[in-house]
Design a protein around this motif. Structure first.
Motif, mmCIF file in Angstrom:
data_model
loop_
_atom_site.group_PDB
_atom_site.id
_atom_site.type_symbol
_atom_site.label_atom_id
_atom_site.label_comp_id
_atom_site.label_asym_id
_atom_site.label_seq_id
_atom_site.Cartn_x
_atom_site.Cartn_y
_atom_site.Cartn_z
ATOM 1 N N LYS A 161 4.638 5.123 16.021
ATOM 2 C CA LYS A 161 4.525 4.813 17.443
ATOM 3 C C LYS A 161 5.256 3.488 17.705
ATOM 4 N N GLN A 162 5.908 3.426 18.869
ATOM 5 C CA GLN A 162 6.637 2.197 19.202
ATOM 6 C C GLN A 162 6.353 1.812 20.634
ATOM 7 N N GLU A 163 6.201 0.506 20.830
ATOM 8 C CA GLU A 163 6.109 -0.023 22.175
ATOM 9 C C GLU A 163 6.742 -1.401 22.197
ATOM 10 N N GLY A 164 7.826 -1.477 22.924
ATOM 11 C CA GLY A 164 8.526 -2.757 22.993
ATOM 12 C C GLY A 164 9.030 -3.184 21.622
ATOM 13 N N ARG A 165 8.657 -4.369 21.224
ATOM 14 C CA ARG A 165 9.120 -4.924 19.940
ATOM 15 C C ARG A 165 8.212 -4.575 18.774
ATOM 16 N N LEU A 166 7.198 -3.790 19.002
ATOM 17 C CA LEU A 166 6.247 -3.413 17.962
ATOM 18 C C LEU A 166 6.390 -1.935 17.611
ATOM 19 N N MET A 167 6.361 -1.678 16.297
ATOM 20 C CA MET A 167 6.380 -0.299 15.833
ATOM 21 C C MET A 167 5.363 -0.150 14.718
ATOM 22 N N ALA A 168 4.514 0.874 14.820
ATOM 23 C CA ALA A 168 3.487 1.119 13.817
ATOM 24 C C ALA A 168 3.737 2.459 13.147
ATOM 25 N N SER A 169 3.413 2.517 11.855
ATOM 26 C CA SER A 169 3.583 3.762 11.112
ATOM 27 C C SER A 169 2.397 3.965 10.188
ATOM 28 N N LEU A 170 2.234 5.214 9.741
ATOM 29 C CA LEU A 170 1.108 5.547 8.878
ATOM 30 C C LEU A 170 1.572 6.448 7.745
ATOM 31 N N ASP A 171 1.228 6.063 6.525
ATOM 32 C CA ASP A 171 1.465 6.869 5.330
ATOM 33 C C ASP A 171 0.106 7.114 4.702
ATOM 34 N N THR A 172 -0.446 8.294 4.941
ATOM 35 C CA THR A 172 -1.811 8.557 4.470
ATOM 36 C C THR A 172 -1.864 8.754 2.955
ATOM 37 N N LYS A 173 -0.767 9.179 2.371
ATOM 38 C CA LYS A 173 -0.771 9.372 0.908
ATOM 39 C C LYS A 173 -0.829 8.024 0.193
ATOM 40 N N ALA A 174 -0.099 7.057 0.733
ATOM 41 C CA ALA A 174 -0.126 5.712 0.165
ATOM 42 C C ALA A 174 -1.293 4.899 0.699
ATOM 43 N N ARG A 175 -2.012 5.434 1.684
ATOM 44 C CA ARG A 175 -3.113 4.723 2.341
ATOM 45 C C ARG A 175 -2.610 3.386 2.877
ATOM 46 N N LEU A 176 -1.528 3.472 3.633
ATOM 47 C CA LEU A 176 -0.848 2.271 4.103
ATOM 48 C C LEU A 176 -0.354 2.483 5.528
ATOM 49 N N SER A 177 -0.601 1.479 6.354
ATOM 50 C CA SER A 177 0.003 1.439 7.669
ATOM 51 C C SER A 177 0.761 0.126 7.810
ATOM 52 N N THR A 178 1.836 0.161 8.567
ATOM 53 C CA THR A 178 2.607 -1.057 8.800
ATOM 54 C C THR A 178 2.773 -1.277 10.293
ATOM 55 N N LEU A 179 2.841 -2.549 10.659
ATOM 56 C CA LEU A 179 3.146 -2.948 12.031
ATOM 57 C C LEU A 179 4.381 -3.822 11.954
ATOM 58 N N HIS A 180 5.488 -3.292 12.446
ATOM 59 C CA HIS A 180 6.760 -4.003 12.334
ATOM 60 C C HIS A 180 7.080 -4.693 13.647
ATOM 61 N N ILE A 181 7.477 -5.939 13.511
ATOM 62 C CA ILE A 181 7.825 -6.755 14.679
ATOM 63 C C ILE A 181 9.330 -6.976 14.669
ATOM 64 N N THR A 182 9.971 -6.629 15.748
ATOM 65 C CA THR A 182 11.425 -6.773 15.846
ATOM 66 C C THR A 182 11.770 -7.867 16.851
ATOM 67 N N ALA A 183 12.596 -8.801 16.418
ATOM 68 C CA ALA A 183 13.066 -9.877 17.308
ATOM 69 C C ALA A 183 11.911 -10.522 18.052
ATOM 70 N N ALA A 184 11.037 -11.147 17.289
ATOM 71 C CA ALA A 184 9.782 -11.669 17.844
ATOM 72 C C ALA A 184 10.026 -12.627 19.015
ATOM 73 N N VAL A 185 9.098 -12.579 19.955
ATOM 74 C CA VAL A 185 9.080 -13.525 21.079
ATOM 75 C C VAL A 185 7.695 -14.178 21.126
ATOM 76 N N HIS A 186 7.622 -15.315 21.811
ATOM 77 C CA HIS A 186 6.377 -16.095 21.831
ATOM 78 C C HIS A 186 5.188 -15.279 22.348
ATOM 79 N N ASP A 187 5.448 -14.385 23.303
ATOM 80 C CA ASP A 187 4.361 -13.594 23.897
ATOM 81 C C ASP A 187 3.656 -12.693 22.900
ATOM 82 N N LEU A 188 4.253 -12.483 21.755
ATOM 83 C CA LEU A 188 3.603 -11.653 20.734
ATOM 84 C C LEU A 188 2.583 -12.434 19.913
ATOM 85 N N SER A 189 2.495 -13.733 20.119
ATOM 86 C CA SER A 189 1.514 -14.533 19.384
ATOM 87 C C SER A 189 0.106 -14.057 19.722
ATOM 88 N N ALA A 190 -0.625 -13.651 18.687
ATOM 89 C CA ALA A 190 -1.975 -13.079 18.852
ATOM 90 C C ALA A 190 -2.495 -12.763 17.452
#
Lengths: 115, 115
Positions: free
Chosen positions: A56-85
């Motif tokens: 799933k992607q929204e703006g500069r954030l993209m999330a993915s899920l690998d259930t076999k590896a039991r791993l999810s990632t949240l990728h930040i692209t070209a970070a901006v200050h508003d993403l601070s949280a």
């Protein structure tokens, strides 16, 4: 015992840079959620990932899920200050005998984006 | 949009007082939850309810009780407040059924200070 581990727990980035937050979990699940929390505020749902390979992607954030590896990632692209949280991942184990509807949360990743 | 409303944003109570935290949701959700959030400990589940008058203990129920007399309202009760119950309390609700595909929706939180 179910564990949900996020790393890093603290992340200081410069604006314009890319980075990935990782969420590992220790039991079978094919439902994972990402939340954002601003200081002093409550949690806001960002992404709902419901199957292996979900992306799933929204703006500069993209999330993915690998259930076999039991791993999810949240990728930040070209970070901006508003993403601070603080960003939380949460695993849903209800479909596998877990408590009805409860989510198990990671400890959160505090992201600070600096100019 | 789902709305989860917590009755108080900030509360200050004295040790030994009985404290009521109220939560109302407007989307006819079956499941409602109370979490507390503390720095370094993340979100911890106190109690949850999957139906009117039904409740189950979460991970840290000691010192707390709950009440769910109506579907839309879930109350958290601190029978005799103590200083170690100073925390941010978050109420959440969720629609569930045979498939748990929706995220938790959180209220704005109640920051409780016990002196």
């Amino acid at each position: 015992e179910l564990k949900v581990e996020q790393n890093p727990l603290f992340l200081s980035m410069q604006e314009g840079k890319n980075y990935t937050i990782y969420c590992n979990y220790s039991t079978t699940s094919d439902r994972l959620y990402w939340y954002r929390q601003d200081p002093g505020k409550s949690l806001e749902s960002l992404f709902v990932l419901l199957s292996n390979g979900a992306v799933k992607q929204e703006g500069r954030l993209m999330a993915s899920l690998d259930t076999k590896a039991r791993l999810s990632t949240l990728h930040i692209t070209a970070a901006v200050h508003d993403l601070s949280a603080t960003y939380f991942c949460a695993v849903d184990i209800a479909a596998y005998g877990g408590s009805q509807g409860n989510l198990i949360f990671g400890k959160g990743t505090k992201l600070s984006v600096k100019p | 949009d789902v709305k989860v409303t917590q009755s108080s944003r900030y509360l200050v109570k004295r040790t030994g007082e009985k404290v009521f935290l109220e939560c109302v949701q407007d989307m006819d959700h079956e499941n409602m939850f109370w979490y507390r959030q503390d720095p370094g400990l993340g979100l911890r589940l106190i109690y949850f309810s999957y139906d009117v008058k039904m409740k189950e203990k979460g991970d840290i129920p000691e010192g707390y009780s709950v009440s769910r007399e109506k579907k839309e309202r879930f109350s958290l009760i601190l029978e005799s407040a103590s200083t170690n119950q100073t925390s941010m309390y978050l109420c959440a609700s969720r629609n569930t059924g045979r498939r748990y595909n929706s995220p938790l929706h959180f209220g704005n939180g109640t920051r409780l200070t016990v002196t």
